[in-house]
Design a protein around this motif. Structure first.
Motif, mmCIF file in Angstrom:
data_model
loop_
_atom_site.group_PDB
_atom_site.id
_atom_site.type_symbol
_atom_site.label_atom_id
_atom_site.label_comp_id
_atom_site.label_asym_id
_atom_site.label_seq_id
_atom_site.Cartn_x
_atom_site.Cartn_y
_atom_site.Cartn_z
ATOM 1 N N PHE A 1 0.827 -1.267 -0.056
ATOM 2 C CA PHE A 1 0.050 -0.069 -0.057
ATOM 3 C C PHE A 1 0.773 1.120 0.067
ATOM 4 O O PHE A 1 1.935 1.349 0.825
ATOM 5 C CB PHE A 1 -1.078 0.077 1.109
ATOM 6 N N VAL A 2 0.568 2.122 -0.785
ATOM 7 C CA VAL A 2 1.336 3.234 -0.928
ATOM 8 C C VAL A 2 0.293 4.487 -1.100
ATOM 9 O O VAL A 2 -0.637 4.618 -1.869
ATOM 10 C CB VAL A 2 2.167 3.465 -2.327
ATOM 11 N N PRO A 3 0.227 5.232 0.041
ATOM 12 C CA PRO A 3 -0.805 6.459 0.119
ATOM 13 C C PRO A 3 -0.412 7.237 -1.016
ATOM 14 O O PRO A 3 0.465 7.605 -1.421
ATOM 15 C CB PRO A 3 -0.435 6.677 1.501
ATOM 16 N N LYS A 4 -1.703 7.946 -1.608
ATOM 17 C CA LYS A 4 -1.608 8.788 -2.640
ATOM 18 C C LYS A 4 -1.091 10.108 -2.121
ATOM 19 O O LYS A 4 -1.697 10.558 -1.096
ATOM 20 C CB LYS A 4 -2.764 8.725 -3.328
#
Length: 251
Positions: free
Chosen positions: A40-43
Motif C-alpha cells: 500500500f502506497v498512500p496517494k
C-alpha cells in the motif's frame, strides 16, 4: 468409492507433504507462487507537497498562475514563481514558429504584411525543379529551427508576384512592421552554390537583427546575432576538421 487422486489443499499457496513428493517425481506441476497484493502506497496530494524551486520548475504555466495566492508567505518562492512564469511565457512566444510555413498569394497579407511589429518575416520565393531553390531552402530550414522567434514562409514566386521571372529565383524578401526591409535575388549574396546556413544568416543580419532565437529577451542587437552566427560557423568548421582527422587516422 473414494477418489485416491484427491489432493488435499490447506491454505492458499500451501500444500501437503504428498504434493511435495509428487512434484519432486514430476507428477505435479510446480507449486504456484502465493498471491501477494502490492504494498500500500498512500496517494500523495500535490497541494500538500513542500514547495521548492524544483517543485515550481515542474509546474505548467496554468499551474503557476493558480499558485499566485498560495505563496504569499514565502517571498523568495513567490518571486521565483513570477520569474519562472515569465520564462515559460517567453519560451512559448519564441516557439510559435520554428519551420518554414508554405503560404499562397491569398495568405500573404495576413501572414506577412499584418505580422506583429516585433516579428521579422523572411519570405522565400521559389519554383520547384530549380536546384538553387532547393539549396537555399535547405539553409533556411535549418535557420528556421535555430531562430524560432523569426517567422519563415515560402511561396511560389508567381503566386506572390505575377509573371515573376524564373531567372530571379530563388528570392528572399525580408519584412518587418509591414514594410520590406531587404531583398535578395539569387544566391550571390549568400556565397553562390557554396552557400551555407551561416553565410545566409550573416547576409540577412548585415543591416538588421532579422534572426532571433527568442532567448535574448529584449536584447535583439544585430551585433549579438552576428556574433552568435559566427560562433556557430566556427564550431561547424572545427567539427568538420575533427571528422577529417579521424578519417585520416582510420586510413
Amino acid at each position: 468409492m473414494a477418489d485416491y487422486h484427491f489432493v488435499y489443499k490447506d491454505v492458499e499457496g500451501a500444500s501437503t507433504e504428498w504434493d511435495d513428493i509428487q512434484r519432486r517425481l514430476g507428477n505435479l506441476p510446480p507449486k504456484p507462487e502465493p498471491f501477494k497484493p502490492p504494498p500500500f502506497v498512500p496517494k500523495v496530494d500535490a497541494d500538500e507537497q513542500p514547495k521548492s524551486k524544483e517543485w515550481l520548475d515542474a509546474r505548467e504555466p496554468d499551474e503557476l498562475e493558480d499558485l499566485e495566492d498560495d505563496l504569499d508567505d514565502d517571498r523568495f518562492l513567490e518571486q521565483y514563481r513570477k520569474m519562472r512564469l515569465a520564462e515559460l511565457r517567453e519560451a512559448a512566444k519564441a516557439a510559435k514558429f520554428g519551420s518554414i510555413v508554405p503560404i499562397t498569394g491569398s495568405d500573404f497579407v495576413r501572414e506577412v504584411s499584418q505580422a506583429p511589429s516585433d516579428v521579422w518575416v523572411v519570405v522565400f520565393l521559389y519554383k520547384d525543379g530549380i536546384p538553387e531553390c532547393g539549396l537555399l531552402q535547405t539553409c533556411l530550414e535549418e535557420l528556421a529551427t535555430r531562430y524560432p522567434a523569426t517567422k519563415f514562409v515560402k511561396i511560389i514566386s508567381t503566386d506572390c508576384i505575377p509573371n515573376y521571372p524564373d531567372r530571379n529565383v530563388p528570392t528572399i524578401l525580408v519584412y518587418n512592421n509591414s514594410a520590406v526591409k531587404g531583398t535578395y535575388v539569387g544566391l550571390q549574396k549568400f556565397g553562390g552554390k557554396r552557400c551555407t546556413p551561416e553565410s545566409v544568416a550573416l547576409a540577412l543580419c548585415q543591416s538588421d537583427p532579422v534572426l532571433n532565437d527568442g532567448q535574448g529577451g529584449s536584447d535583439s542587437s544585430r551585433d549579438n546575432v552576428i556574433e552568435g552566427v559566427r560562433r556557430k560557423f566556427i564550431e561547424k568548421v572545427v567539427a568538420q576538421h575533427e571528422e577529417r582527422d579521424e578519417e585520416d587516422d582510420s586510413d
